[in-house]
Motif scaffolding. Structure first.
Motif, PDB file in Angstrom:
ATOM      1  N   GLU A   1     -26.541  -3.249  22.552  1.00 10.63           N
ATOM      2  CA  GLU A   1     -27.213  -1.975  22.830  1.00 10.63           C
ATOM      3  C   GLU A   1     -26.172  -0.906  23.393  1.00 10.63           C
ATOM      4  OE1 GLU A   1     -31.990  -0.814  24.456  1.00 10.63           O
ATOM      5  OE2 GLU A   1     -30.494  -2.411  25.365  1.00 10.63           O
ATOM      6  N   ASP A   2     -25.211  -1.698  24.172  1.00 18.24           N
ATOM      7  CA  ASP A   2     -24.227  -0.958  24.593  1.00 18.24           C
ATOM      8  C   ASP A   2     -23.330  -0.343  23.470  1.00 18.24           C
ATOM      9  OD1 ASP A   2     -24.996  -1.496  27.254  1.00 18.24           O
ATOM     10  OD2 ASP A   2     -23.933  -3.209  27.369  1.00 18.24           O
ATOM     11  N   GLU A   3     -23.100  -1.240  22.441  1.00 23.64           N
ATOM     12  CA  GLU A   3     -22.462  -0.825  21.243  1.00 23.64           C
ATOM     13  C   GLU A   3     -23.160   0.482  20.606  1.00 23.64           C
ATOM     14  OE1 GLU A   3     -21.195  -3.867  18.905  1.00 23.64           O
ATOM     15  OE2 GLU A   3     -21.291  -5.286  20.601  1.00 23.64           O
ATOM     16  N   ILE A   4     -24.242   0.526  20.605  1.00 27.59           N
ATOM     17  CA  ILE A   4     -25.099   1.427  19.857  1.00 27.59           C
ATOM     18  C   ILE A   4     -24.837   2.655  20.774  1.00 27.59           C
ATOM     19  CG2 ILE A   4     -27.289   2.367  19.138  1.00 27.59           C
ATOM     20  CD1 ILE A   4     -28.056  -0.654  18.943  1.00 27.59           C
ATOM     21  N   VAL A   5     -25.050   2.678  22.026  1.00 32.29           N
ATOM     22  CA  VAL A   5     -24.874   3.976  22.757  1.00 32.29           C
ATOM     23  C   VAL A   5     -23.247   4.464  22.735  1.00 32.29           C
ATOM     24  CG1 VAL A   5     -24.516   4.868  25.090  1.00 32.29           C
ATOM     25  CG2 VAL A   5     -26.502   3.213  24.409  1.00 32.29           C
ATOM     26  N   ARG A   6     -22.290   3.793  22.498  1.00 29.88           N
ATOM     27  CA  ARG A   6     -20.980   4.219  22.258  1.00 29.88           C
ATOM     28  C   ARG A   6     -20.955   4.727  21.062  1.00 29.88           C
ATOM     29  NH1 ARG A   6     -19.656  -0.791  25.358  1.00 29.88           N
ATOM     30  NH2 ARG A   6     -19.310  -1.914  23.573  1.00 29.88           N
ATOM     31  N   SER A   7     -21.360   4.183  20.015  1.00 30.44           N
ATOM     32  CA  SER A   7     -21.384   4.782  18.774  1.00 30.44           C
ATOM     33  C   SER A   7     -22.041   6.132  18.463  1.00 30.44           C
ATOM     34  CB  SER A   7     -22.277   3.848  17.585  1.00 30.44           C
ATOM     35  OG  SER A   7     -23.504   3.808  17.765  1.00 30.44           O
ATOM     36  N   MET A   8     -22.966   6.637  19.536  1.00 31.69           N
ATOM     37  CA  MET A   8     -23.629   7.769  19.515  1.00 31.69           C
ATOM     38  C   MET A   8     -22.933   8.667  20.745  1.00 31.69           C
ATOM     39  SD  MET A   8     -27.724   7.035  18.508  1.00 31.69           S
ATOM     40  CE  MET A   8     -28.083   6.010  19.815  1.00 31.69           C
ATOM     41  N   GLY A   9     -21.904   8.419  20.728  1.00 34.31           N
ATOM     42  CA  GLY A   9     -21.023   9.339  21.793  1.00 34.31           C
ATOM     43  C   GLY A   9     -21.574   9.227  23.123  1.00 34.31           C
ATOM     44  N   GLY A  10     -22.043   8.014  23.649  1.00 33.10           N
ATOM     45  CA  GLY A  10     -22.491   7.783  25.137  1.00 33.10           C
ATOM     46  C   GLY A  10     -24.088   8.339  25.081  1.00 33.10           C
ATOM     47  N   LYS A  11     -24.519   8.950  24.229  1.00 36.20           N
ATOM     48  CA  LYS A  11     -25.804   9.305  24.448  1.00 36.20           C
ATOM     49  C   LYS A  11     -27.082   8.209  24.225  1.00 36.20           C
ATOM     50  CE  LYS A  11     -24.774  13.827  22.315  1.00 36.20           C
ATOM     51  NZ  LYS A  11     -23.260  13.439  21.796  1.00 36.20           N
ATOM     52  N   VAL A  12     -27.908   8.233  25.119  1.00 37.10           N
ATOM     53  CA  VAL A  12     -28.900   7.011  24.805  1.00 37.10           C
ATOM     54  C   VAL A  12     -30.156   7.967  23.883  1.00 37.10           C
ATOM     55  CG1 VAL A  12     -30.627   5.461  25.903  1.00 37.10           C
ATOM     56  CG2 VAL A  12     -28.457   6.347  27.190  1.00 37.10           C
TER      57      VAL A  12
ATOM     58  N   ILE B   1     -26.856 -13.992  10.999  1.00 40.35           N
ATOM     59  CA  ILE B   1     -26.358 -13.363  12.181  1.00 40.35           C
ATOM     60  C   ILE B   1     -25.660 -11.963  12.043  1.00 40.35           C
ATOM     61  CG2 ILE B   1     -24.814 -14.004  14.067  1.00 40.35           C
ATOM     62  CD1 ILE B   1     -25.721 -16.807  13.909  1.00 40.35           C
ATOM     63  N   ALA B   2     -24.934 -12.065  10.982  1.00 40.57           N
ATOM     64  CA  ALA B   2     -23.762 -10.800  10.685  1.00 40.57           C
ATOM     65  C   ALA B   2     -24.774  -9.624  10.615  1.00 40.57           C
ATOM     66  CB  ALA B   2     -23.137 -11.124   9.529  1.00 40.57           C
ATOM     67  N   PHE B   3     -26.074  -9.974   9.826  1.00 38.28           N
ATOM     68  CA  PHE B   3     -26.901  -8.943   9.574  1.00 38.28           C
ATOM     69  C   PHE B   3     -27.572  -8.290  10.865  1.00 38.28           C
ATOM     70  CE2 PHE B   3     -31.388  -7.875   8.686  1.00 38.28           C
ATOM     71  CZ  PHE B   3     -31.339  -6.773   7.884  1.00 38.28           C
ATOM     72  N   ALA B   4     -28.012  -9.299  11.587  1.00 39.58           N
ATOM     73  CA  ALA B   4     -28.899  -9.058  12.901  1.00 39.58           C
ATOM     74  C   ALA B   4     -27.828  -8.334  14.027  1.00 39.58           C
ATOM     75  CB  ALA B   4     -29.452 -10.202  13.365  1.00 39.58           C
ATOM     76  N   THR B   5     -26.760  -8.566  13.632  1.00 39.53           N
ATOM     77  CA  THR B   5     -25.894  -7.707  14.628  1.00 39.53           C
ATOM     78  C   THR B   5     -24.826  -6.607  14.313  1.00 39.53           C
ATOM     79  OG1 THR B   5     -24.212  -9.495  14.419  1.00 39.53           O
ATOM     80  CG2 THR B   5     -25.505  -9.963  16.180  1.00 39.53           C
ATOM     81  N   ASP B   6     -25.036  -6.348  13.026  1.00 40.49           N
ATOM     82  CA  ASP B   6     -24.239  -5.239  12.321  1.00 40.49           C
ATOM     83  C   ASP B   6     -24.641  -3.967  12.683  1.00 40.49           C
ATOM     84  OD1 ASP B   6     -22.899  -3.666  10.657  1.00 40.49           O
ATOM     85  OD2 ASP B   6     -23.219  -4.890   8.887  1.00 40.49           O
ATOM     86  N   PRO B   7     -23.525  -3.067  13.468  1.00 40.23           N
ATOM     87  CA  PRO B   7     -23.788  -1.778  13.785  1.00 40.23           C
ATOM     88  C   PRO B   7     -24.399  -0.889  12.751  1.00 40.23           C
ATOM     89  CG  PRO B   7     -21.566  -2.640  14.733  1.00 40.23           C
ATOM     90  CD  PRO B   7     -22.253  -3.779  13.720  1.00 40.23           C
ATOM     91  N   LEU B   8     -23.949  -1.151  11.540  1.00 42.87           N
ATOM     92  CA  LEU B   8     -24.548  -0.313  10.497  1.00 42.87           C
ATOM     93  C   LEU B   8     -25.993  -0.275  10.271  1.00 42.87           C
ATOM     94  CD1 LEU B   8     -23.522   1.383   7.635  1.00 42.87           C
ATOM     95  CD2 LEU B   8     -23.938  -0.899   6.441  1.00 42.87           C
ATOM     96  N   ASN B   9     -26.690  -1.450  10.853  1.00 44.59           N
ATOM     97  CA  ASN B   9     -28.111  -1.556  10.778  1.00 44.59           C
ATOM     98  C   ASN B   9     -28.771  -1.426  12.045  1.00 44.59           C
ATOM     99  OD1 ASN B   9     -30.499  -2.314   9.380  1.00 44.59           O
ATOM    100  ND2 ASN B   9     -30.437  -4.521   9.918  1.00 44.59           N
TER     101      ASN B   9
END
Length: 243
Positions: free
Chosen positions: A50-61, A101-109
């Motif tokens: 979840e923290d990685e997703i937030v970072r990928s969106m420029g820190g926006k939740v 596991i790669a699918f479940a944790t892939d930032p692309l998805n």
């Protein structure tokens, strides 16, 4: 017009050298659960993604499906764009544990969504595919992401989903995620000179703002982040009232 659109869709489905029907490089085939499915044991992922997703969106939740911003990621769910059950039934039922596991944790998805959007319930995504559910915002980004994830993992797509996504993608000028501007309405309110939303929008002075009052001031639909929102009742909690 509807007939011509259907013809366009049909021409986008082609038969390749292996005699398989394809769409945008994906094999078109019915879903098939070729082995038992268990989300927790077969598709685990750590909460830290979840923290990685937030970072990928420029820190926006941010929930791109609804254009809603959140104070912290404790208010959101981790959302798989192609759900793990959908991935399982589209080819991962034959995959190794490492690929699953790669699918479940892939930032692309991965993205974020409010619980009521991510889970089962009225309007919830609930593991549906793009033929059964589309987001109210960011349809182009969502559709493109579905195709990218399916290509990366060699997944099939059923005809209904391919047709639904093609109807979206054929009208897209960009596939980038769009971030809603939550500041414009706040600046407009500040420019009005009102000291608080009730002063400007609460016509009958009862301490709350109704949809009728909001419409009379031309501010509907009212989204989370608008000064009036906190004085209104968001029945389904989706961040938008008076839709």
């Amino acid at each position: 017009m509807r007939f011509s659109i259907l013809i366009m869709f049909v021409t986008l489905f082609v038969i390749d050298a292996s005699n398989a029907e394809t769409w945008r490089g994906l094999e078109v085939a019915p879903e098939n659960r070729c082995s038992p499915f268990d989300r927790k044991s077969q598709y685990p992922y750590p909460q830290s993604v979840e923290d990685e997703i937030v970072r990928s969106m420029g820190g926006k939740v941010y929930g791109p499906y609804t254009g809603r911003y959140f104070k912290t990621d404790s208010e959101t769910d981790i959302e798989h764009i192609v759900s793990v059950s959908e991935g399982h039934d589209s080819g991962l039922c034959k995959a190794t544990p490492e690929v699953r596991i790669a699918f479940a944790t892939d930032p692309l998805n991965l993205t974020l969504a409010a619980p009521n959007v991510n889970r089962c319930g009225a309007g919830g995504k609930c593991g549906y595919d793009g033929g059964e559910w589309l987001p109210e915002r960011n349809k182009c980004w969502f559709s493109h992401s579905v195709v990218a994830v399916r290509k990366k993992y060699g997944l099939t797509i059923d005809r209904a989903e391919a047709t639904s996504l093609e109807e979206v993608m054929s009208n897209c000028s960009s596939f980038e995620m769009v971030f809603e501007d939550i500041h414009t309405e706040q600046m407009d309110f500040a420019a009005s000179g009102a000291s608080n939303p009730l002063e400007r929008y609460d016509t009958n002075n009862n301490g709350k703002i109704t949809c009728a009052e909001a419409r009379s001031h031309g501010i509907t639909p009212v989204k989370r982040g608008h000064p009036a929102y906190e004085f209104m009742y968001d029945r389904d909690g989706d961040g938008i009232v008076c839709e």
